[in-house]
Design an enzyme around this catalytic site. Structure first.
Site, PDB file in Angstrom:
ATOM      1  N   LYS A  57      12.882  21.942  65.210  1.00 20.51           N
ATOM      2  CA  LYS A  57      14.101  22.074  64.402  1.00 20.51           C
ATOM      3  C   LYS A  57      14.123  23.414  63.667  1.00 20.51           C
ATOM      4  O   LYS A  57      15.108  24.146  63.711  1.00 20.51           O
ATOM      5  CB  LYS A  57      14.215  20.918  63.411  1.00 20.51           C
ATOM      6  CG  LYS A  57      15.471  20.980  62.545  1.00 20.51           C
ATOM      7  CD  LYS A  57      15.538  19.847  61.535  1.00 20.51           C
ATOM      8  CE  LYS A  57      15.816  18.527  62.174  1.00 20.51           C
ATOM      9  NZ  LYS A  57      16.078  17.451  61.189  1.00 20.51           N
ATOM     10  N   GLU A 108       2.017  23.737  65.406  1.00 21.96           N
ATOM     11  CA  GLU A 108       1.499  23.388  66.725  1.00 21.96           C
ATOM     12  C   GLU A 108       2.438  23.870  67.831  1.00 21.96           C
ATOM     13  O   GLU A 108       1.998  24.450  68.839  1.00 21.96           O
ATOM     14  CB  GLU A 108       1.324  21.858  66.838  1.00 21.96           C
ATOM     15  CG  GLU A 108       0.326  21.265  65.869  1.00 21.96           C
ATOM     16  CD  GLU A 108       0.940  20.813  64.556  1.00 21.96           C
ATOM     17  OE1 GLU A 108       0.313  20.004  63.865  1.00 21.96           O
ATOM     18  OE2 GLU A 108       2.055  21.278  64.218  1.00 21.96           O
ATOM     19  N   GLY A 153      13.152  13.158  63.007  1.00 21.21           N
ATOM     20  CA  GLY A 153      12.343  13.518  64.166  1.00 21.21           C
ATOM     21  C   GLY A 153      12.066  12.358  65.105  1.00 21.21           C
ATOM     22  O   GLY A 153      12.218  12.475  66.319  1.00 21.21           O
ATOM     23  N   ARG A 154      11.641  11.219  64.554  1.00 15.35           N
ATOM     24  CA  ARG A 154      11.284  10.090  65.411  1.00 15.35           C
ATOM     25  C   ARG A 154      12.517   9.352  65.940  1.00 15.35           C
ATOM     26  O   ARG A 154      12.382   8.399  66.717  1.00 15.35           O
ATOM     27  CB  ARG A 154      10.363   9.132  64.661  1.00 15.35           C
ATOM     28  CG  ARG A 154      10.926   8.615  63.342  1.00 15.35           C
ATOM     29  CD  ARG A 154       9.811   7.983  62.505  1.00 15.35           C
ATOM     30  NE  ARG A 154      10.235   7.672  61.152  1.00 15.35           N
ATOM     31  CZ  ARG A 154      10.265   8.544  60.149  1.00 15.35           C
ATOM     32  NH1 ARG A 154       9.924   9.807  60.377  1.00 15.35           N
ATOM     33  NH2 ARG A 154      10.644   8.183  58.944  1.00 15.35           N
ATOM     34  N   GLU A 156       5.285   5.736  60.857  1.00 11.02           N
ATOM     35  CA  GLU A 156       5.809   6.867  60.093  1.00 11.02           C
ATOM     36  C   GLU A 156       7.014   6.436  59.273  1.00 11.02           C
ATOM     37  O   GLU A 156       7.280   7.003  58.210  1.00 11.02           O
ATOM     38  CB  GLU A 156       6.184   8.018  61.034  1.00 11.02           C
ATOM     39  CG  GLU A 156       6.424   9.337  60.301  1.00 11.02           C
ATOM     40  CD  GLU A 156       6.504  10.529  61.242  1.00 11.02           C
ATOM     41  OE1 GLU A 156       5.468  11.185  61.476  1.00 11.02           O
ATOM     42  OE2 GLU A 156       7.616  10.798  61.751  1.00 11.02           O
ATOM     43  N   HIS A 176      -8.468  -6.619  80.264  1.00 11.59           N
ATOM     44  CA  HIS A 176      -9.864  -6.325  80.571  1.00 11.59           C
ATOM     45  C   HIS A 176     -10.475  -5.393  79.527  1.00 11.59           C
ATOM     46  O   HIS A 176     -11.513  -4.761  79.790  1.00 11.59           O
ATOM     47  CB  HIS A 176      -9.969  -5.725  81.963  1.00 11.59           C
ATOM     48  CG  HIS A 176      -9.488  -6.651  83.034  1.00 11.59           C
ATOM     49  ND1 HIS A 176     -10.316  -7.544  83.679  1.00 11.59           N
ATOM     50  CD2 HIS A 176      -8.246  -6.850  83.546  1.00 11.59           C
ATOM     51  CE1 HIS A 176      -9.621  -8.238  84.553  1.00 11.59           C
ATOM     52  NE2 HIS A 176      -8.363  -7.837  84.493  1.00 11.59           N
ATOM     53  N   LYS A 195      -0.512  19.077  56.597  1.00  7.95           N
ATOM     54  CA  LYS A 195       0.008  20.350  57.116  1.00  7.95           C
ATOM     55  C   LYS A 195      -0.216  21.475  56.112  1.00  7.95           C
ATOM     56  O   LYS A 195      -0.623  22.587  56.460  1.00  7.95           O
ATOM     57  CB  LYS A 195       1.507  20.227  57.398  1.00  7.95           C
ATOM     58  CG  LYS A 195       1.871  19.364  58.584  1.00  7.95           C
ATOM     59  CD  LYS A 195       3.385  19.374  58.772  1.00  7.95           C
ATOM     60  CE  LYS A 195       3.826  18.560  59.962  1.00  7.95           C
ATOM     61  NZ  LYS A 195       5.301  18.583  60.126  1.00  7.95           N
TER      62      LYS A 195
END
Length: 543
Positions: free
Chosen positions: A208, A214, A269-270, A355, A386, A508
């Site tokens: 954005k 990152e 964001g999510r 979040e 399993h 951050k």
């Protein structure tokens, strides 16, 4: 943490008392008492069937949970959400991801302004771009058509698009392959780039602000890789596009701002996969299928907005979560998709739920005095059977689970799907039913009494089962929107803001403070004893 509400409403008190009446009731007994239990506790909406009959509930439980939703003013908060009010009050923003998938002709207003013309404009720009890439009209710097799409982003700019692209693999354009780079560890990007040809690769940089550490670190490395081949800065504009709101930073990177796709501050964001952040999805499956994805989500929006609370799928799922978290002290929820295409769904739901609702402060700033979000975890079935199902069947914890099951596979079947369905239905039933001592003796015959306790299954583990015919863009859109609204329902009951994420910021900030010391640009500052010791050790090892 205490689950006593600060000012207990009648429903909270009644639910606490009601839970005591069910404390020692086995789910199998609830089925024995009601031959129509499945029909009484199942819902159909948007091509999804929700079976919630295998829960520690009866009709009174549902009535009390609905009363809790009403006492929490869920309907009022739902109206605020759909009306574009600034319900994300800590950032003074609306949370209007529903506008991104609004397929009606109705206006959607934020601060008195209809946002739909802007939404439709971006969708049309996305369509033009996708058609150029898919048709081969978009050419790289050397004149070759694009074959590989690399999405560079993190969090909501990675998890949602990656999950959707993988889930809808059968809808991919036959010439294109998708890759997702999110981790700042160079290993991930290196593993991607070593498989690609710079002349046929297109990068989508999704950030954005176009400043996410990152994402920009990885984007700069990808740019360097590209220019090592072409040795001409002009190549960048042919091989990079941006999903961002910061024009100058995009231009400075070398991306043609005509190839910049915008979204808005009312898109969290999510919740952003429905926006231009979903550009990688749209390129891979085509805009018609992307808009079908939006359409499925819109259908679930309308169901959530209009259905009575007791017949409302997101409401029921959200209230069941509150029931187990606050009245049974269940600390986790397992997400178990019996559809391999949805193998990344648990990871996406981890961000969506934890979040959003991993909060310790109420809307008014006071600490909460009850538990909020459970830990979300899980993997695709049958693999989990399993690995960790032993814990579900014979462990000491109450662990509710969501089974997500396809009737038909997207792949050519070869007879596999009946086995998939048999395992999904069997696991859901076994968790509920269990097997007592008498049944174990009958099943195993002459068993050593010392071994008997090891072969008994208590059962009474609750689960929901979501069933659909065959995964499609439309059904996937409805499924994701279902969980989005479920999370919102729970946030209202817990009186928290699900649309901010301040807890992400502190780490951050500290990382940005530590980076200069690790780069040797500053001397070590006085941190805590552990961090100081680790910095010294790292520098010694580098020497």
């Amino acid at each position: 943490m205490s689950n006593e509400h600060a000012a207990p409403s009648t429903p909270w008190k009644q639910l606490a008392e009601h839970q005591q009446t069910l404390q020692d009731v086995h789910i199998r007994d609830l089925f024995a008492q009601d031959a129509q239990r499945f029909s009484h506790f199942s819902l159909h909406a948007c091509d999804l069937l929700l079976d919630y009959s295998k829960h520690r509930i009866n009709g009174e439980t549902r009535d009390l949970l609905v009363a809790l939703a009403k006492a929490s003013k869920l309907e009022n908060w739902r109206d605020k959400l759909f009306n574009g009010e600034a319900i994300n009050h800590t950032e003074n923003r609306a949370a209007l991801h529903i506008a991104l998938r609004n397929r009606s002709s109705q206006a959607v207003h934020v601060a008195g302004q209809d946002v739909m013309p802007g939404v439709r404009e971006v969708l049309e720009k996305m369509r033009g771009f996708c058609e150029r890439v898919q048709s081969g009209e978009w050419l790289g710097f050397s004149g070759k058509p694009i074959e590989n799409i690399v999405n560079i982003g993190i969090g909501g700019s990675d998890l949602g698009p990656k999950m959707i692209v993988e889930a809808l693999h059968n809808y991919h354009h036959p010439r294109l392959r998708a890759w997702f780079d999110s981790n700042i560890d160079a290993t991930q990007l290196d593993h991607i780039l070593e498989r690609l040809d710079p002349e046929t690769t297109l990068f989508i940089v999704a950030s954005k602000t176009f400043s996410t550490q990152e994402t920009l670190t990885n984007a700069r490395s990808a740019r360097q890789w590209l220019l090592a081949h072409f040795k001409d800065d002009k190549a960048v504009s042919k091989h990079f596009v941006a999903v961002s709101t910061h024009t100058q930073r995009v231009r400075d990177f070398g991306i043609d701002t005509n190839n910049m796709f915008a979204f808005w501050d009312w898109v969290g964001g999510r919740y952003s996969l429905w926006s231009a952040i979903g550009l990688s999805v749209a390129v891979m499956i085509g805009m018609d299928n992307f808009e079908a994805l939006l359409g499925g989500a819109h259908d679930m929006d309308e169901h959530f907005r209009t259905a009575p609370l007791a017949e409302n799928m997101p409401v029921i799922m959200g209230l069941l979560g509150v029931w187990y978290r606050n009245f049974w002290q269940a600390s986790t929820l397992a997400i178990l998709p019996y559809d391999y295409s949805l193998k990344y769904l648990p990871f996406y739901f981890q961000q969506l739920e934890m979040e959003s609702n991993g909060k310790r402060v109420r809307r008014n700033g006071e600490p909460v005095k009850w538990d909020t979000c459970p830990v979300i975890w899980g993997t695709s079935g049958n693999n989990g059977q399993h690995a960790y199902y032993q814990l579900l069947h014979q462990g000491t914890q109450l662990i509710p689970a969501d089974f997500i099951v396809a009737i038909e596979s997207q792949a050519e079947d070869f007879g596999h799907q009946n086995a998939v369905l048999a395992n999904a239905l069997a696991q859901s039933r076994a968790l509920m039913q269990g097997r007592n001592e008498a049944e174990t003796r009958a099943a195993l015959g002459d068993i050593d009494e010392d071994l008997l306790p090891h072969r008994v299954f208590p059962g009474n583990q609750p689960s929901s089962l979501l069933l659909y015919k065959k995964l499609s863009p439309k059904i996937l859109g409805s499924l994701v929107a279902l969980y989005e609204h479920k999370v919102f329902v729970q946030s209202v009951c817990w009186d928290i803001n699900p649309f901010d994420q301040w807890g992400v910021e502190l780490g951050k900030q500290m990382a940005s403070e530590l980076l200069p010391a690790l780069e040797g640009k500053t001397s070590n500052m006085a941190y805590d004893g552990s961090t100081n010791g680790l910095l010294d050790y790292i520098q010694q090892q580098r020497k």
